[in-house]
Motif scaffolding. Structure first.
Motif, PDB file in Angstrom:
ATOM      1  N   THR A 101      48.010  30.083  35.783  1.00  0.00           N
ATOM      2  CA  THR A 101      46.995  30.136  36.097  1.00  0.00           C
ATOM      3  C   THR A 101      46.642  31.895  34.478  1.00  0.00           C
ATOM      4  OG1 THR A 101      47.401  30.753  38.814  1.00  0.00           O
ATOM      5  CG2 THR A 101      46.142  32.571  36.916  1.00  0.00           C
ATOM      6  N   MET A 102      47.485  31.895  34.259  1.00  0.00           N
ATOM      7  CA  MET A 102      47.249  32.790  33.086  1.00  0.00           C
ATOM      8  C   MET A 102      46.496  31.393  32.217  1.00  0.00           C
ATOM      9  SD  MET A 102      50.071  34.098  30.192  1.00  0.00           S
ATOM     10  CE  MET A 102      50.991  35.509  31.869  1.00  0.00           C
ATOM     11  N   VAL A 103      46.934  30.427  32.374  1.00  0.00           N
ATOM     12  CA  VAL A 103      46.714  28.943  30.895  1.00  0.00           C
ATOM     13  C   VAL A 103      45.304  29.062  30.898  1.00  0.00           C
ATOM     14  CG1 VAL A 103      46.326  27.326  29.054  1.00  0.00           C
ATOM     15  CG2 VAL A 103      48.160  28.517  30.086  1.00  0.00           C
ATOM     16  N   LEU A 104      44.383  28.448  32.072  1.00  0.00           N
ATOM     17  CA  LEU A 104      43.435  28.451  32.659  1.00  0.00           C
ATOM     18  C   LEU A 104      42.135  29.369  32.760  1.00  0.00           C
ATOM     19  CD1 LEU A 104      44.340  25.818  35.917  1.00  0.00           C
ATOM     20  CD2 LEU A 104      43.156  25.308  33.235  1.00  0.00           C
ATOM     21  N   GLY A 105      42.815  30.245  33.495  1.00  0.00           N
ATOM     22  CA  GLY A 105      41.966  31.634  33.779  1.00  0.00           C
ATOM     23  C   GLY A 105      41.484  32.058  32.498  1.00  0.00           C
ATOM     24  N   ILE A 106      42.164  32.924  31.466  1.00  0.00           N
ATOM     25  CA  ILE A 106      41.567  33.414  30.388  1.00  0.00           C
ATOM     26  C   ILE A 106      41.450  32.327  29.198  1.00  0.00           C
ATOM     27  CG2 ILE A 106      43.074  34.367  28.310  1.00  0.00           C
ATOM     28  CD1 ILE A 106      45.476  35.241  29.953  1.00  0.00           C
ATOM     29  N   GLY A 107      41.603  31.364  29.579  1.00  0.00           N
ATOM     30  CA  GLY A 107      41.406  30.428  28.738  1.00  0.00           C
ATOM     31  C   GLY A 107      39.674  30.179  29.410  1.00  0.00           C
ATOM     32  N   THR A 108      38.832  29.602  30.578  1.00  0.00           N
ATOM     33  CA  THR A 108      38.015  30.137  30.847  1.00  0.00           C
ATOM     34  C   THR A 108      37.270  31.829  30.627  1.00  0.00           C
ATOM     35  OG1 THR A 108      38.624  28.843  32.847  1.00  0.00           O
ATOM     36  CG2 THR A 108      36.313  30.104  33.128  1.00  0.00           C
ATOM     37  N   VAL A 169      44.157  31.902  43.041  1.00  0.00           N
ATOM     38  CA  VAL A 169      44.147  33.374  42.518  1.00  0.00           C
ATOM     39  C   VAL A 169      43.340  32.552  41.166  1.00  0.00           C
ATOM     40  CG1 VAL A 169      46.004  34.335  44.045  1.00  0.00           C
ATOM     41  CG2 VAL A 169      46.096  32.708  41.757  1.00  0.00           C
ATOM     42  N   LEU A 170      42.413  32.374  40.783  1.00  0.00           N
ATOM     43  CA  LEU A 170      42.103  31.609  39.460  1.00  0.00           C
ATOM     44  C   LEU A 170      40.687  32.259  39.456  1.00  0.00           C
ATOM     45  CD1 LEU A 170      42.622  29.995  36.924  1.00  0.00           C
ATOM     46  CD2 LEU A 170      41.511  28.088  38.074  1.00  0.00           C
ATOM     47  N   PRO A 171      39.865  32.088  39.844  1.00  0.00           N
ATOM     48  CA  PRO A 171      39.020  33.637  39.864  1.00  0.00           C
ATOM     49  C   PRO A 171      38.897  34.775  39.961  1.00  0.00           C
ATOM     50  CG  PRO A 171      38.989  31.776  42.115  1.00  0.00           C
ATOM     51  CD  PRO A 171      39.853  31.553  42.115  1.00  0.00           C
ATOM     52  N   ILE A 172      40.114  35.623  40.243  1.00  0.00           N
ATOM     53  CA  ILE A 172      40.328  36.664  40.402  1.00  0.00           C
ATOM     54  C   ILE A 172      40.711  36.649  38.901  1.00  0.00           C
ATOM     55  CG2 ILE A 172      41.872  38.194  40.474  1.00  0.00           C
ATOM     56  CD1 ILE A 172      42.453  36.995  44.026  1.00  0.00           C
ATOM     57  N   VAL A 173      41.822  35.751  38.234  1.00  0.00           N
ATOM     58  CA  VAL A 173      42.310  36.210  36.784  1.00  0.00           C
ATOM     59  C   VAL A 173      40.488  35.736  35.885  1.00  0.00           C
ATOM     60  CG1 VAL A 173      43.288  34.598  35.275  1.00  0.00           C
ATOM     61  CG2 VAL A 173      44.605  34.818  37.389  1.00  0.00           C
ATOM     62  N   VAL A 174      39.905  34.911  35.726  1.00  0.00           N
ATOM     63  CA  VAL A 174      38.686  35.160  35.130  1.00  0.00           C
ATOM     64  C   VAL A 174      37.931  35.718  34.872  1.00  0.00           C
ATOM     65  CG1 VAL A 174      36.411  33.647  34.776  1.00  0.00           C
ATOM     66  CG2 VAL A 174      39.373  32.439  36.314  1.00  0.00           C
ATOM     67  N   VAL A 175      37.477  36.413  36.368  1.00  0.00           N
ATOM     68  CA  VAL A 175      36.830  37.675  37.119  1.00  0.00           C
ATOM     69  C   VAL A 175      37.465  38.462  35.560  1.00  0.00           C
ATOM     70  CG1 VAL A 175      35.629  39.571  38.083  1.00  0.00           C
ATOM     71  CG2 VAL A 175      35.592  37.117  38.417  1.00  0.00           C
ATOM     72  N   SER A 176      38.495  39.144  35.928  1.00  0.00           N
ATOM     73  CA  SER A 176      39.010  40.597  35.765  1.00  0.00           C
ATOM     74  C   SER A 176      39.786  40.325  33.387  1.00  0.00           C
ATOM     75  CB  SER A 176      40.932  40.127  35.626  1.00  0.00           C
ATOM     76  OG  SER A 176      41.616  38.942  36.173  1.00  0.00           O
ATOM     77  N   ALA A 177      40.125  38.619  33.534  1.00  0.00           N
ATOM     78  CA  ALA A 177      39.948  38.904  32.410  1.00  0.00           C
ATOM     79  C   ALA A 177      38.043  38.925  31.689  1.00  0.00           C
ATOM     80  CB  ALA A 177      40.409  37.781  32.094  1.00  0.00           C
ATOM     81  N   GLN A 178      37.588  38.333  32.207  1.00  0.00           N
ATOM     82  CA  GLN A 178      35.741  38.449  31.473  1.00  0.00           C
ATOM     83  C   GLN A 178      35.562  40.329  31.650  1.00  0.00           C
ATOM     84  OE1 GLN A 178      33.600  35.347  34.354  1.00  0.00           O
ATOM     85  NE2 GLN A 178      32.920  34.875  32.308  1.00  0.00           N
TER      86      GLN A 178
END
Length: 306
Positions: A101-108, A169-178
């Motif tokens: 989740t960290m790699v894919l979410g933050i990378g996205t 949970v990937l969308p949650i990480v992407v949105v919060s990281a954005q």
């Protein structure tokens, strides 16, 4: 006499307008008090329900939550049943969900905020990521069942469950990281560019450290949801039977929410299982409390630095 009437009329009109203003102000103050009381009652209602829930869980777990319960394996006898297998399975699940989740979410998030050009394609991806955050968890369970269990042949293993929960949970990480990356002031980027740094150097040394508190908050919230979800694991066939303690990513496993789910069902036939479920709930709540506490400490530390 006519001049005197003309002088009195404006004063009467001013007096009437003042009364109207006072009535409107009184109505607004009254409305404000009513709304405040409604919000207070809503907050108290939530707190009361939470206190009742915690009281019931703690009361039902008294006498059952002990060292033997934490270290014993699953058993058909409630007196000898334990959750060491569920605890280890939960840890294994987080070992998969966290890095993926960290790699894919933050990378996205970095790609969408720093590299992707604003346009229809960007809007299309952004809209779909936002919509995925609201998709029911059981849908991700069906997706994991189709892709990881059947297509890749992982079966009801740790890697299949971990990848399924990562999708959840990937969308949650992407949105919060954005949001965290977007909140970094633009002048920090410009100062880095002015000193001759490349785009990636600016992202790595300036943007990500500044956005780290928000990114960590999103990660912890995502892991907290993953550690408490049951529906996707039920769909892909994760058991809660007398299985061996997992030792690799391709072994069968169970987790704390699954154990709570099955013990709650079994409590209809055997009353003791309700006490086991309550003790497991208390363990899970403690884990979530510790995770969120660590997130707050780390976030505050980095907020002081940047």
């Amino acid at each position: 006499m006519k001049d005197m009437n003309m002088d009195i009329a404006p004063e009467k009109k001013s007096y009437i307008d003042l009364n109207v203003v006072q009535k409107k102000m009184s109505a607004r103050i009254l409305l404000n008090k009513i709304v405040n009381y409604l919000f207070l009652l809503s907050t108290l209602f939530g707190l009361i329900v939470l206190v009742i829930l915690l009281y019931r869980v703690v009361a039902d777990s008294i006498g059952w939550l002990n060292i033997d319960f934490l270290t014993n394996k699953l058993s058909t006898s409630p007196d000898r049943a334990g959750i060491v297998g569920a605890i280890i399975g939960t840890v294994w699940l987080m070992i998969i969900v966290g890095p993926v989740t960290m790699v894919l979410g933050i990378g996205t998030a970095i790609y969408l905020e720093e590299y992707a050009k604003k346009g229809r394609f960007h809007s299309f991806i952004q809209t779909n990521i936002t919509n995925l955050a609201g998709v029911p968890s059981i849908v991700f369970g069906l997706l994991g069942l189709t892709i990881f269990v059947r297509v890749f042949g992982f079966g009801s293993s740790i890697i299949a469950g971990g990848l399924t929960m990562s999708l959840l949970v990937l969308p949650i990480v992407v949105v919060s990281a954005q949001e965290a990356i977007r909140s970094v002031p633009q002048f920090l980027r410009e100062a880095s560019y002015g000193m001759g740094a490349t785009k990636w150097q600016t992202i790595k040394n300036v943007v990500l450290p500044s956005a780290l508190p928000g990114v960590l908050t999103g990660m912890i919230l995502a892991l907290s949801r993953a550690i408490g979800e049951t529906a996707p694991l039920v769909v892909i066939g994760i058991p809660a039977l007398l299985i061996p303690i997992p030792g690799s990513l391709f072994d069968s496993f169970t987790v704390l929410p699954m154990q709570i789910y099955y013990w709650t069902i079994d409590s209809v036939l055997v009353d003791e299982y309700a006490h086991l479920a309550a003790a497991t709930i208390l363990v899970l709540l403690t884990v979530l409390f510790v995770m969120n506490s660590v997130a707050i400490i780390i976030r505050n530390k980095f907020q002081k630095r940047y």
